[in-house]
Write a protein that holds these residues in place. Structure first.
Motif, PDB file in Angstrom:
ATOM      1  N   LEU A   1     118.401   7.639 -44.728  1.00 53.15           N
ATOM      2  CA  LEU A   1     117.186   6.888 -44.889  1.00 53.15           C
ATOM      3  C   LEU A   1     117.204   6.245 -46.178  1.00 53.15           C
ATOM      4  CD1 LEU A   1     114.720   9.405 -43.307  1.00 53.15           C
ATOM      5  CD2 LEU A   1     115.664   7.462 -42.244  1.00 53.15           C
ATOM      6  N   GLU A   2     117.443   6.879 -47.122  1.00 52.62           N
ATOM      7  CA  GLU A   2     117.287   6.188 -48.571  1.00 52.62           C
ATOM      8  C   GLU A   2     118.209   4.960 -48.507  1.00 52.62           C
ATOM      9  OE1 GLU A   2     116.554   8.497 -52.188  1.00 52.62           O
ATOM     10  OE2 GLU A   2     118.459   8.275 -52.331  1.00 52.62           O
ATOM     11  N   LYS A   3     119.522   5.296 -48.129  1.00 53.05           N
ATOM     12  CA  LYS A   3     120.548   4.204 -47.882  1.00 53.05           C
ATOM     13  C   LYS A   3     120.006   3.082 -47.306  1.00 53.05           C
ATOM     14  CE  LYS A   3     125.282   2.931 -47.404  1.00 53.05           C
ATOM     15  NZ  LYS A   3     126.801   3.743 -46.965  1.00 53.05           N
ATOM     16  N   ALA A   4     119.562   3.274 -46.167  1.00 58.66           N
ATOM     17  CA  ALA A   4     118.723   2.264 -45.076  1.00 58.66           C
ATOM     18  C   ALA A   4     117.698   1.410 -45.811  1.00 58.66           C
ATOM     19  CB  ALA A   4     118.484   2.839 -44.046  1.00 58.66           C
ATOM     20  N   ALA A   5     116.908   2.190 -46.602  1.00 56.13           N
ATOM     21  CA  ALA A   5     115.828   1.487 -47.161  1.00 56.13           C
ATOM     22  C   ALA A   5     116.333   0.675 -48.374  1.00 56.13           C
ATOM     23  CB  ALA A   5     114.888   2.519 -47.748  1.00 56.13           C
ATOM     24  N   GLN A   6     117.257   1.026 -49.224  1.00 60.86           N
ATOM     25  CA  GLN A   6     117.900   0.258 -50.266  1.00 60.86           C
ATOM     26  C   GLN A   6     118.481  -0.972 -49.831  1.00 60.86           C
ATOM     27  OE1 GLN A   6     116.730   1.667 -53.550  1.00 60.86           O
ATOM     28  NE2 GLN A   6     116.832  -0.800 -53.614  1.00 60.86           N
ATOM     29  N   THR A   7     119.269  -0.677 -48.740  1.00 58.31           N
ATOM     30  CA  THR A   7     120.021  -1.986 -48.028  1.00 58.31           C
ATOM     31  C   THR A   7     119.005  -2.973 -47.457  1.00 58.31           C
ATOM     32  OG1 THR A   7     121.693  -0.542 -47.326  1.00 58.31           O
ATOM     33  CG2 THR A   7     121.318  -2.766 -46.268  1.00 58.31           C
ATOM     34  N   GLU A   8     118.064  -2.385 -46.901  1.00 60.14           N
ATOM     35  CA  GLU A   8     116.677  -3.573 -46.493  1.00 60.14           C
ATOM     36  C   GLU A   8     116.249  -4.173 -47.576  1.00 60.14           C
ATOM     37  OE1 GLU A   8     114.187  -5.272 -43.533  1.00 60.14           O
ATOM     38  OE2 GLU A   8     116.093  -4.297 -43.581  1.00 60.14           O
ATOM     39  N   MET A   9     116.030  -3.506 -48.760  1.00 58.60           N
ATOM     40  CA  MET A   9     115.358  -4.157 -49.897  1.00 58.60           C
ATOM     41  C   MET A   9     116.418  -5.268 -50.396  1.00 58.60           C
ATOM     42  SD  MET A   9     112.336  -2.786 -50.549  1.00 58.60           S
ATOM     43  CE  MET A   9     112.604  -3.104 -48.730  1.00 58.60           C
ATOM     44  N   THR A  10     117.718  -5.181 -50.383  1.00 57.99           N
ATOM     45  CA  THR A  10     118.800  -5.967 -50.781  1.00 57.99           C
ATOM     46  C   THR A  10     118.592  -7.208 -49.932  1.00 57.99           C
ATOM     47  OG1 THR A  10     120.203  -4.320 -51.916  1.00 57.99           O
ATOM     48  CG2 THR A  10     121.119  -6.464 -51.514  1.00 57.99           C
ATOM     49  N   ALA A  11     118.700  -6.792 -48.420  1.00 59.00           N
ATOM     50  CA  ALA A  11     118.882  -7.975 -47.732  1.00 59.00           C
ATOM     51  C   ALA A  11     117.500  -8.886 -47.659  1.00 59.00           C
ATOM     52  CB  ALA A  11     118.626  -7.132 -46.086  1.00 59.00           C
ATOM     53  N   GLN A  12     116.545  -8.274 -48.173  1.00 59.29           N
ATOM     54  CA  GLN A  12     115.275  -9.144 -48.155  1.00 59.29           C
ATOM     55  C   GLN A  12     115.000  -9.796 -49.519  1.00 59.29           C
ATOM     56  OE1 GLN A  12     111.586  -7.979 -46.298  1.00 59.29           O
ATOM     57  NE2 GLN A  12     112.597  -6.704 -44.767  1.00 59.29           N
ATOM     58  N   GLY A  13     116.073  -9.652 -50.516  1.00 59.87           N
ATOM     59  CA  GLY A  13     116.078 -10.162 -51.743  1.00 59.87           C
ATOM     60  C   GLY A  13     115.045  -9.566 -52.765  1.00 59.87           C
ATOM     61  N   GLU A  51     118.518 -15.780 -33.226  1.00 58.58           N
ATOM     62  CA  GLU A  51     117.305 -16.208 -34.157  1.00 58.58           C
ATOM     63  C   GLU A  51     116.813 -15.002 -35.131  1.00 58.58           C
ATOM     64  OE1 GLU A  51     114.723 -16.891 -30.689  1.00 58.58           O
ATOM     65  OE2 GLU A  51     115.925 -18.586 -29.968  1.00 58.58           O
ATOM     66  N   GLN A  52     117.255 -13.858 -35.145  1.00 59.90           N
ATOM     67  CA  GLN A  52     116.744 -13.095 -35.976  1.00 59.90           C
ATOM     68  C   GLN A  52     117.559 -12.174 -36.489  1.00 59.90           C
ATOM     69  OE1 GLN A  52     113.752 -10.136 -33.656  1.00 59.90           O
ATOM     70  NE2 GLN A  52     112.436 -12.180 -32.968  1.00 59.90           N
ATOM     71  N   PRO A  53     118.249 -12.547 -37.531  1.00 64.10           N
ATOM     72  CA  PRO A  53     119.464 -11.992 -38.335  1.00 64.10           C
ATOM     73  C   PRO A  53     118.995 -10.915 -39.324  1.00 64.10           C
ATOM     74  CG  PRO A  53     118.733 -14.038 -39.328  1.00 64.10           C
ATOM     75  CD  PRO A  53     118.187 -14.081 -37.820  1.00 64.10           C
ATOM     76  N   LEU A  54     119.762 -10.053 -39.384  1.00 62.52           N
ATOM     77  CA  LEU A  54     119.481  -8.811 -40.408  1.00 62.52           C
ATOM     78  C   LEU A  54     120.080  -9.231 -41.629  1.00 62.52           C
ATOM     79  CD1 LEU A  54     120.042  -5.522 -38.348  1.00 62.52           C
ATOM     80  CD2 LEU A  54     117.665  -6.526 -38.953  1.00 62.52           C
ATOM     81  N   ALA A  55     121.114  -9.956 -41.641  1.00 62.10           N
ATOM     82  CA  ALA A  55     121.984 -10.157 -42.740  1.00 62.10           C
ATOM     83  C   ALA A  55     122.094 -11.819 -42.777  1.00 62.10           C
ATOM     84  CB  ALA A  55     123.360  -9.838 -43.054  1.00 62.10           C
ATOM     85  N   THR A  56     121.544 -12.186 -44.133  1.00 65.48           N
ATOM     86  CA  THR A  56     121.643 -13.957 -43.855  1.00 65.48           C
ATOM     87  C   THR A  56     122.962 -14.656 -44.830  1.00 65.48           C
ATOM     88  OG1 THR A  56     120.306 -13.974 -46.209  1.00 65.48           O
ATOM     89  CG2 THR A  56     119.245 -14.028 -44.239  1.00 65.48           C
ATOM     90  N   GLU A  57     123.529 -13.552 -45.384  1.00 64.63           N
ATOM     91  CA  GLU A  57     124.805 -14.006 -45.820  1.00 64.63           C
ATOM     92  C   GLU A  57     125.889 -14.433 -44.618  1.00 64.63           C
ATOM     93  OE1 GLU A  57     124.920  -9.556 -46.186  1.00 64.63           O
ATOM     94  OE2 GLU A  57     123.460 -11.335 -46.363  1.00 64.63           O
ATOM     95  N   THR A  58     127.192 -14.973 -45.067  1.00 62.03           N
ATOM     96  CA  THR A  58     128.173 -15.150 -44.088  1.00 62.03           C
ATOM     97  C   THR A  58     129.227 -14.253 -44.234  1.00 62.03           C
ATOM     98  OG1 THR A  58     129.112 -16.694 -45.673  1.00 62.03           O
ATOM     99  CG2 THR A  58     127.660 -17.575 -43.926  1.00 62.03           C
ATOM    100  N   GLY A  59     130.283 -14.165 -43.223  1.00 63.12           N
ATOM    101  CA  GLY A  59     131.354 -13.174 -43.390  1.00 63.12           C
ATOM    102  C   GLY A  59     131.333 -12.096 -42.056  1.00 63.12           C
ATOM    103  N   PRO A  60     132.373 -11.564 -41.924  1.00 63.93           N
ATOM    104  CA  PRO A  60     132.656 -10.431 -41.007  1.00 63.93           C
ATOM    105  C   PRO A  60     131.500  -9.505 -40.920  1.00 63.93           C
ATOM    106  CG  PRO A  60     134.717 -11.203 -41.562  1.00 63.93           C
ATOM    107  CD  PRO A  60     133.699 -11.864 -42.736  1.00 63.93           C
ATOM    108  N   GLU A  61     131.191  -8.816 -42.188  1.00 70.26           N
ATOM    109  CA  GLU A  61     130.104  -7.724 -42.301  1.00 70.26           C
ATOM    110  C   GLU A  61     128.774  -8.249 -41.917  1.00 70.26           C
ATOM    111  OE1 GLU A  61     130.451  -6.045 -46.311  1.00 70.26           O
ATOM    112  OE2 GLU A  61     132.530  -5.477 -46.089  1.00 70.26           O
TER     113      GLU A  61
END
Length: 254
Positions: free
Chosen positions: A33-45, A215-225
């Motif tokens: 959960l902690e990793k998911a939350a921190q990933t979400e913070m990074t994804a949202q800038g 229309e609802q991307p979780l990641a806004t960057e580009t590339g395979p990941e």
């Protein structure tokens, strides 16, 4: 392959959630959960926001901190509160909590302090049933691979105690290829997953399916990941009287 090359596990996602039952408060589960939350913070800038969960005792309550504006604090709280498995989100040293809009106090669709406990319980059960697994589809089609039948069995079992609630199945793709083709494919796959749940005994009027394409991307960057994060099927448990929406809560793909 992951959801037909077009739908895979979301970021904030099930791959980060641990096993069922009493393991819901295991150290591995909380770390996920902690990793998911921190990933979400990074994804949202929101890189300036830190998220922590209690370890002694273990807790699914998120405590956020960081030198950011009050507006960003509330947005971060709401985003973390909406992560499946998180029981609550608060800002350290303040009265701010997740699940409100920061203005008139109205409830968001997330899983924060104001969420219906029955919805939170069922959403968590669905996420745990997925446990990092990926629904597989034949490439370029909505045919669900035989290997994914057990996943649908597990999701069905998780939903059986959720009478009176609704489940929204959302199909999502990356932005490669034709946008309209992607949207059609995401709808077909969401429809097929919905049909699979109904065939297994979930009431037809309990399940909706919507294809969102890219229309609802979780990641806004580009590339395979980033493409892999954006390809997914999401399961969202909600009140039966709410219009079915899919905001990015549970999972899977290609």
């Amino acid at each position: 392959m992951e959801v037909g090359g077009k739908i895979l596990t979301g970021a904030v996602a099930t791959a980060l959630l641990a096993v069922v039952g009493h393991y819901a408060t295991s150290d591995g589960y909380i770390s996920g959960l902690e990793k998911a939350a921190q990933t979400e913070m990074t994804a949202q800038g929101m890189e300036g926001v830190e998220v922590a969960f209690g370890r002694d005792p273990l807790s699914r309550k998120a405590v956020l901190d960081g030198d950011v504006s009050d507006d960003m604090k509330q947005k971060a709280l709401n985003a973390v509160a909406a992560i499946p498995g998180v029981s609550d989100a608060v800002w350290a040293g303040s009265g701010l909590v997740g699940g409100t809009d920061g203005g008139d106090g109205s409830e968001t669709s997330g899983g924060g302090a104001n969420a219906d406990p029955a919805i939170t319980k069922c959403q968590t059960a669905v996420d745990q049933a997925m446990d990092g697994k990926k629904l597989s589809f034949r490439s370029g089609s909505a045919y669900i691979s035989p290997a994914s039948n057990q996943i649908l069995d597990d999701v069905t079992a998780a939903l059986e105690p959720c009478s009176g609630l609704a489940i929204a199945v959302g199909g999502h793709t990356d932005d490669n290829g034709n946008a309209e083709v992607n949207k059609i494919l995401s709808q077909e796959r969401a429809d097929r997953v919905r049909a699979g749940l109904i065939e297994r005994g979930i009431a037809e009027n309990m399940v909706t399916a919507t294809g969102f394409g890219a229309e609802q991307p979780l990641a806004t960057e580009t590339g395979p990941e980033a493409d892999a994060r954006n390809r997914r099927i999401e399961f969202k448990v909600q009140a039966a009287n709410k219009k079915a929406t899919n905001d990015a809560n549970s999972q899977q793909g290609e």
